[in-house]
Design a protein around this motif. Structure first.
Motif, PDB file in Angstrom:
ATOM      1  N   CYS A  67     -29.208  16.662 -12.320  1.00 33.68           N
ATOM      2  CA  CYS A  67     -28.781  18.081 -12.937  1.00 33.68           C
ATOM      3  C   CYS A  67     -29.635  19.021 -12.318  1.00 33.68           C
ATOM      4  CB  CYS A  67     -28.987  18.131 -14.459  1.00 33.68           C
ATOM      5  SG  CYS A  67     -27.588  16.918 -15.309  1.00 33.68           S
ATOM      6  N   LEU A  68     -30.946  18.849 -12.314  1.00 30.70           N
ATOM      7  CA  LEU A  68     -31.858  19.892 -11.741  1.00 30.70           C
ATOM      8  C   LEU A  68     -31.741  20.048 -10.330  1.00 30.70           C
ATOM      9  CD1 LEU A  68     -35.045  18.837 -13.775  1.00 30.70           C
ATOM     10  CD2 LEU A  68     -33.301  20.691 -14.155  1.00 30.70           C
ATOM     11  N   VAL A  69     -31.497  18.993  -9.628  1.00 27.72           N
ATOM     12  CA  VAL A  69     -31.055  19.304  -8.176  1.00 27.72           C
ATOM     13  C   VAL A  69     -29.934  20.134  -8.184  1.00 27.72           C
ATOM     14  CG1 VAL A  69     -30.493  17.925  -6.145  1.00 27.72           C
ATOM     15  CG2 VAL A  69     -32.139  17.221  -7.591  1.00 27.72           C
ATOM     16  N   VAL A  70     -28.865  19.927  -8.869  1.00 25.70           N
ATOM     17  CA  VAL A  70     -27.525  20.436  -8.733  1.00 25.70           C
ATOM     18  C   VAL A  70     -27.902  22.138  -9.042  1.00 25.70           C
ATOM     19  CG1 VAL A  70     -25.301  21.110  -9.647  1.00 25.70           C
ATOM     20  CG2 VAL A  70     -25.865  18.632  -9.029  1.00 25.70           C
ATOM     21  N   ALA A  71     -28.459  22.435 -10.001  1.00 24.81           N
ATOM     22  CA  ALA A  71     -29.055  23.529 -10.614  1.00 24.81           C
ATOM     23  C   ALA A  71     -29.503  24.402  -9.455  1.00 24.81           C
ATOM     24  CB  ALA A  71     -29.565  23.659 -11.630  1.00 24.81           C
ATOM     25  N   LEU A  72     -30.649  23.705  -8.643  1.00 20.55           N
ATOM     26  CA  LEU A  72     -31.266  24.198  -7.598  1.00 20.55           C
ATOM     27  C   LEU A  72     -30.468  24.614  -6.437  1.00 20.55           C
ATOM     28  CD1 LEU A  72     -34.179  24.946  -6.562  1.00 20.55           C
ATOM     29  CD2 LEU A  72     -34.439  22.631  -5.880  1.00 20.55           C
ATOM     30  N   LEU A  73     -29.661  23.664  -6.014  1.00 18.96           N
ATOM     31  CA  LEU A  73     -28.771  23.916  -4.829  1.00 18.96           C
ATOM     32  C   LEU A  73     -27.836  25.088  -5.073  1.00 18.96           C
ATOM     33  CD1 LEU A  73     -27.905  20.306  -3.899  1.00 18.96           C
ATOM     34  CD2 LEU A  73     -29.188  21.846  -2.621  1.00 18.96           C
ATOM     35  N   VAL A  74     -27.234  25.169  -6.310  1.00 16.13           N
ATOM     36  CA  VAL A  74     -26.250  26.361  -6.579  1.00 16.13           C
ATOM     37  C   VAL A  74     -27.142  27.421  -6.482  1.00 16.13           C
ATOM     38  CG1 VAL A  74     -24.959  27.244  -8.417  1.00 16.13           C
ATOM     39  CG2 VAL A  74     -24.655  24.911  -7.777  1.00 16.13           C
ATOM     40  N   GLU A  75     -28.378  27.611  -6.911  1.00 14.40           N
ATOM     41  CA  GLU A  75     -29.136  28.942  -7.171  1.00 14.40           C
ATOM     42  C   GLU A  75     -29.495  29.174  -5.695  1.00 14.40           C
ATOM     43  OE1 GLU A  75     -29.994  31.996  -9.302  1.00 14.40           O
ATOM     44  OE2 GLU A  75     -29.051  30.119 -10.225  1.00 14.40           O
ATOM     45  N   LEU A  76     -29.503  28.388  -4.874  1.00 13.01           N
ATOM     46  CA  LEU A  76     -29.820  28.852  -3.517  1.00 13.01           C
ATOM     47  C   LEU A  76     -28.650  29.089  -2.730  1.00 13.01           C
ATOM     48  CD1 LEU A  76     -32.361  25.773  -2.312  1.00 13.01           C
ATOM     49  CD2 LEU A  76     -32.895  28.116  -2.981  1.00 13.01           C
TER      50      LEU A  76
END
Length: 76
Positions: A67-76
């Motif tokens: 979940c945190l990796v997805v949030a980071l990727l979308v935010e980038l």
């Protein structure tokens, strides 16, 4: 004019998706029961992005770090 509105729309939808993914992580952190309708809604919205990434990013301490990796990727 239209491109500015489109960029605003995409950015807003991306931010709402990041909030939903972070809510999913926080619900796991605080052990919220996933049987309530709000939790089922958050899981249904974010499942398409989190499930495939679970194969690559393992969970640790009972939390879904994908979940945190997805949030980071979308935010980038």
């Amino acid at each position: 004019m239209i491109s500015g509105a489109f960029a605003f729309l995409v950015q807003t939808l991306g931010n709402l998706f990041v909030i939903a993914v972070l809510l999913r992580f926080m619900m796991q952190l605080f052990r919220v029961p996933f049987r309530n309708p709000f939790a089922q809604f958050i899981v249904a919205i974010t499942d398409f992005a989190v499930k495939p990434l679970r194969r690559v990013v393992p969970g640790l301490f009972g939390l879904d770090w994908a979940c945190l990796v997805v949030a980071l990727l979308v935010e980038l």
